[in-house]
Design an enzyme around this catalytic site. Structure first.
Site, mmCIF file in Angstrom:
data_model
loop_
_atom_site.group_PDB
_atom_site.id
_atom_site.type_symbol
_atom_site.label_atom_id
_atom_site.label_comp_id
_atom_site.label_asym_id
_atom_site.label_seq_id
_atom_site.Cartn_x
_atom_site.Cartn_y
_atom_site.Cartn_z
ATOM 1 N N ASP A 1 5.797 7.554 -17.374
ATOM 2 C CA ASP A 1 5.280 8.738 -16.699
ATOM 3 C C ASP A 1 5.710 9.944 -17.537
ATOM 4 O O ASP A 1 6.585 9.837 -18.408
ATOM 5 C CB ASP A 1 5.852 8.813 -15.284
ATOM 6 C CG ASP A 1 5.323 9.989 -14.492
ATOM 7 O OD1 ASP A 1 4.167 10.399 -14.731
ATOM 8 O OD2 ASP A 1 6.066 10.522 -13.650
ATOM 9 N N ASP B 1 5.987 13.772 -16.229
ATOM 10 C CA ASP B 1 6.816 14.739 -15.500
ATOM 11 C C ASP B 1 8.032 14.065 -14.882
ATOM 12 O O ASP B 1 7.904 13.107 -14.124
ATOM 13 C CB ASP B 1 5.998 15.426 -14.402
ATOM 14 C CG ASP B 1 4.859 16.256 -14.957
ATOM 15 O OD1 ASP B 1 4.917 16.588 -16.153
ATOM 16 O OD2 ASP B 1 3.929 16.572 -14.213
#
Length: 219
Positions: A9, A11
């Site tokens: 991922d 963020d």
């Protein structure tokens, strides 16, 4: 099945753009006369833009054209803010782990709901360490649906059982498991406790130790 790739991922894993998202949503909320706090922003972690807006609106009804304009406006604000992102915003341990993965002959991919992921990756200076990017433009259904991670694995030419998802959000862990992936959760156990392996962050995470922990989690 041998681990051959990691899907990260963006963020909260490789960089922390939560502050930029907060500033974008806060500016929009203020213009709409709606309350929006940092705690509200934390609840949006891993949630796509439309779903985030719906949570902020809290059931208030608007025409679809206005909804789209709000999303575009927030994204415009966000793009203004992320123009400040640079190499210094890469989270501790992220580059070192990506380099170790590459040196070991394994693959790395991005699996992020952000529609601006490619630009952020470029600004962070790690585009050359990623073999594939799946973002908010890649699939119709975002986390907690598994489509984003499945798309990333397909780009790598690998099966879910050969890939490990690295996530900091409950929705991301749920998406990984729904797609048949194992996962590494970053953050507090109350948020990522469903992951097979948990770390506070990527700081001080070494590839050899991570692979060993993932192997032990299968026993």
């Amino acid at each position: 099945m041998t681990i051959r790739a990691f899907i990260f991922d963006l963020d909260g894993v490789l960089t922390d753009t939560a502050e930029y998202h907060y500033r974008g949503w806060k500016r929009l909320a203020d213009e709409l006369g709606l309350p929006f706090t940092r705690a509200d922003n934390e609840a949006l972690r891993g949630i796509p833009r439309r779903a985030s807006l719906m949570m902020i609106l809290k059931g208030r009804q608007y025409p679809e054209a206005q909804i789209r304009e709000m999303m575009e406006r927030k994204n415009r604000y966000y793009l203004e803010f992320i123009s400040e992102i640079s190499l210094r915003d890469l989270l501790p341990g992220a580059r070192a782990l990506l380099e170790k993965i590459q040196a070991a002959g394994l693959k790395s991919a991005l699996g992020s709901a952000s529609q601006n992921a490619s630009e952020v990756i470029r600004r962070l200076g790690i585009a050359d360490l990623l073999d594939a990017i799946s973002d908010g433009h890649s699939v119709e259904f975002q986390k907690p649906a598994p489509d984003l991670f499945l798309h990333a694995a397909a780009q790598l030419g690998l099966s879910p059982s050969e890939c490990i998802v690295v996530e900091d959000a409950a929705a991301g862990i749920e998406a990984a498991h729904a797609g048949g992936f194992r996962s590494v959760g970053l953050g507090p156990r109350e948020r990522v406790g469903a992951a097979e392996v948990i770390h506070p962050s990527l700081a001080a995470v070494h590839l050899v130790d991570l692979l060993a922990a993932l192997e032990s989690s299968r026993l």
